[in-house]
Design an enzyme around this catalytic site. Structure first.
Site, PDB file in Angstrom:
ATOM      1  N   GLY A  62      -1.337  -1.591 -10.178  1.00 36.31           N
ATOM      2  CA  GLY A  62      -2.793  -1.572 -10.268  1.00 36.31           C
ATOM      3  C   GLY A  62      -3.444  -2.247  -9.072  1.00 36.31           C
ATOM      4  N   ASN A  77      -9.771  -7.403 -18.947  1.00 39.51           N
ATOM      5  CA  ASN A  77      -8.426  -7.827 -19.338  1.00 39.51           C
ATOM      6  C   ASN A  77      -8.414  -9.080 -20.198  1.00 39.51           C
ATOM      7  OD1 ASN A  77      -9.288  -8.424 -16.502  1.00 39.51           O
ATOM      8  ND2 ASN A  77      -7.679  -9.963 -16.661  1.00 39.51           N
ATOM      9  N   GLY A 118       1.158   1.486 -14.798  1.00 40.17           N
ATOM     10  CA  GLY A 118       2.086   1.914 -15.852  1.00 40.17           C
ATOM     11  C   GLY A 118       2.462   0.834 -16.857  1.00 40.17           C
ATOM     12  N   THR A 149       8.709   6.422   0.322  1.00 41.04           N
ATOM     13  CA  THR A 149       9.538   7.180  -0.621  1.00 41.04           C
ATOM     14  C   THR A 149       9.168   6.794  -2.045  1.00 41.04           C
ATOM     15  OG1 THR A 149      11.288   7.279   1.009  1.00 41.04           O
ATOM     16  CG2 THR A 149      11.925   7.702  -1.278  1.00 41.04           C
ATOM     17  N   CYS A 174      -3.976 -20.453 -13.665  1.00 44.98           N
ATOM     18  CA  CYS A 174      -3.536 -21.843 -13.615  1.00 44.98           C
ATOM     19  C   CYS A 174      -3.151 -22.166 -12.184  1.00 44.98           C
ATOM     20  CB  CYS A 174      -2.303 -22.035 -14.489  1.00 44.98           C
ATOM     21  SG  CYS A 174      -2.668 -22.688 -16.093  1.00 44.98           S
TER      22      CYS A 174
HETATM   23  N1  PLP Z   1      -6.804  -4.711 -13.012  1.00 48.34           N
HETATM   24  C1  PLP Z   1      -6.783  -5.212 -14.249  1.00 48.34           C
HETATM   25  C2  PLP Z   1      -8.014  -5.090 -15.103  1.00 48.34           C
HETATM   26  C3  PLP Z   1      -5.646  -5.828 -14.751  1.00 48.34           C
HETATM   27  O1  PLP Z   1      -5.653  -6.333 -15.989  1.00 48.34           O
HETATM   28  C4  PLP Z   1      -4.500  -5.907 -13.913  1.00 48.34           C
HETATM   29  C5  PLP Z   1      -3.281  -6.583 -14.394  1.00 48.34           C
HETATM   30  O2  PLP Z   1      -3.311  -7.386 -15.295  1.00 48.34           O
HETATM   31  C6  PLP Z   1      -4.564  -5.364 -12.623  1.00 48.34           C
HETATM   32  C7  PLP Z   1      -5.730  -4.772 -12.206  1.00 48.34           C
HETATM   33  C8  PLP Z   1      -3.397  -5.415 -11.700  1.00 48.34           C
HETATM   34  O3  PLP Z   1      -2.394  -4.523 -12.109  1.00 48.34           O
HETATM   35  P1  PLP Z   1      -0.885  -4.709 -11.611  1.00 48.34           P
HETATM   36  O4  PLP Z   1      -0.306  -5.829 -12.393  1.00 48.34           O
HETATM   37  O5  PLP Z   1      -0.221  -3.411 -11.922  1.00 48.34           O
HETATM   38  O6  PLP Z   1      -0.947  -4.977 -10.143  1.00 48.34           O
END
Ligand code: PLP
Length: 406
Positions: free
Chosen positions: A71, A150, A199, A236, A324
């Site tokens: 992400g 999140n 994922g 790749t 933290c």
């Molecule tokens: N964006 C949000 C809202 C998330 O909660 C997270 C991961 O907790 C990310 C981005 C980052 O994703 P990744 O852990 O796959 O880099």
């Protein structure tokens, strides 16, 4: 008993997903870019996974899906790509409650000379849409707003937000990392230009993600090298993980309505039980527009980290959702942006559930949490009475190394 209630951090890989991945390590290990059929057959499988991911997010065309490593990469590629595509524009609009993948990047860009507008949220976590309208200017290169938070699970009204941004013709990126697999996304029906997913939040492995890029958007690549992903992301492919993500997407889509309802019932039960059994507790974030699996609950005068340590001793995995640094807990930037009062700010705990969780686990957590909270609140009350709670926790109170904050 081991209870994993930290599914917004990461999820368990589904057995079906692991099984789908395995042959791509041991048998079908060809390079998808190879000319020979042994490799190109793997390329076909990647495109099947692409179609599965496109279906999960509601993309009109699988070609709009680019596989990434996570992400964080998707967020970076989208925002940096839009800045590169519009070098004359120096303004970014985002929110105060983004994940660090967007927040940290925008802070970094601010230091590099970009102007960033940080949108506010109200005490329930709802976005200030009027501020969004006012923030958009001719100088705005990109708007990046998360679909679901999140920490609190609060869902932003994406239809409305996307329309506001579209009206100004500004590229719009959505961080849908927590939303994917949990709520319907319909990206193809909305004026969203780019959207990031990952994922490992929906039972695929860690280290694979996808970036949706609407057809017709100029997208300078973030990773430059080979011709993979139609020249939009060199390197790749992480084949087995991509196959796993495709399978996880297919399963998530197929069972979403049923699983969301089941998980929501468990989350709602946990919430009701904890609010009842822990008098000095409150839910952070609106209950109305929230992911079905997430509960962010504060226990007054306590420190979330202390609760987590004691929960861990009982085999319960949860999270504070806050960062933290060097052992000292920073209050969550999300809860601060929501204006959560000081005596509730530190005591937030995030429970995030998945399809693997059961009612028995909810009951177990509800047995343990009130005991832990009572114990810590007892110390906290004593500390506040004597005015010495900080020195007590420094010395190590009756709870051992567990500190409390008044
Ligand atoms: N964006 C949000 C809202 C998330 O909660 C997270 C991961 O907790 C990310 C981005 C980052 O994703 P990744 O852990 O796959 O880099």
């Amino acid at each position: 008993m081991e209870v994993y209630f930290d599914n917004n951090a990461t999820t368990r890989v589904l057995p079906e997903v692991a099984a789908a991945m395995l042959p791509f390590y041991t048998e079908q290990y060809g390079n998808p870019s190879s000319i020979h059929r042994f490799g190109s057959a793997v390329g076909d499988k990647i495109n099947e996974a692409r179609a599965q991911v496109a279906a999960l997010v509601g993309a009109a065309d699988p070609v709009e899906v680019i596989f990434t490593s996570c992400g964080t990469e998707g967020d970076n590629a989208a925002i940096r790509g839009m800045l590169e595509a519009r070098p004359d524009k120096r303004h970014i609009v985002t929110t105060k409650v983004e994940h660090s993948a967007v927040l940290g990047l925008c802070q970094h860009l601010e230091k590099k000379g970009y102007r960033v507008t940080w949108l506010n949220v109200d005490h329930e976590g709802a976005l200030d849409l009027d501020q969004l309208r006012r923030a958009l200017t001719d100088d705005t290169a990109v708007v990046s707003i998360m679909w679901a938070n999140n920490e609190t699970g609060v869902i932003f009204p994406m239809d409305e937000i996307a329309e506001i941004v579209r009206a100004k013709g500004i590229p719009f990126h959505v961080d849908a990392v927590q939303a994917a697999g949990r709520i319907p996304l319909r990206v193809g029906e909305l004026p969203i230009d780019l959207m990031t997913i990952s994922g490992h939040k929906f039972h695929a492995p860690k280290g694979v993600g996808a970036l949706y890029v609407r057809r017709g958007i100029t997208f300078p690549p973030f990773m430059i090298g080979g011709h993979q992903e139609r020249n939009r992301r060199a390197g790749t492919e992480n084949v087995a993980s991509i196959i796993g993500m495709g399978r996880a997407a297919e399963i998530a889509l197929g069972r979403m309505a049923e699983e969301s309802a089941r998980v929501k019932k468990l989350r709602d039960r946990l919430e009701a039980l904890l609010l009842e059994s822990c008098p000095d507790s409150r839910v952070n974030g609106t209950k109305e527009h929230r992911l079905p699996n997430t509960l962010n609950i504060s226990f007054r005068y306590l420190e979330g980290e202390s609760i987590l340590v004691l929960l861990d001793q009982q085999g319960i995995c949860a999270s504070t959702g806050s960062a933290c640094t060097a052992g000292s807990a920073e209050p969550s930037h999300v809860l601060r942006a929501m204006g959560v009062p000081a005596d509730w700010l530190q005591g937030a705990v995030r429970f995030s559930l998945s399809r693997f969780n059961t009612e028995e686990e909810v009951n177990y957590v509800n047995e343990k949490v009130p005991l832990i909270v009572q114990r810590l609140q007892g110390f906290s009350a004593l500390g506040r009475l004597s005015g010495k709670q900080q020195s007590e926790s420094d010395r190590g109170s009756a709870s051992g190394t567990i500190g409390v904050r008044g």
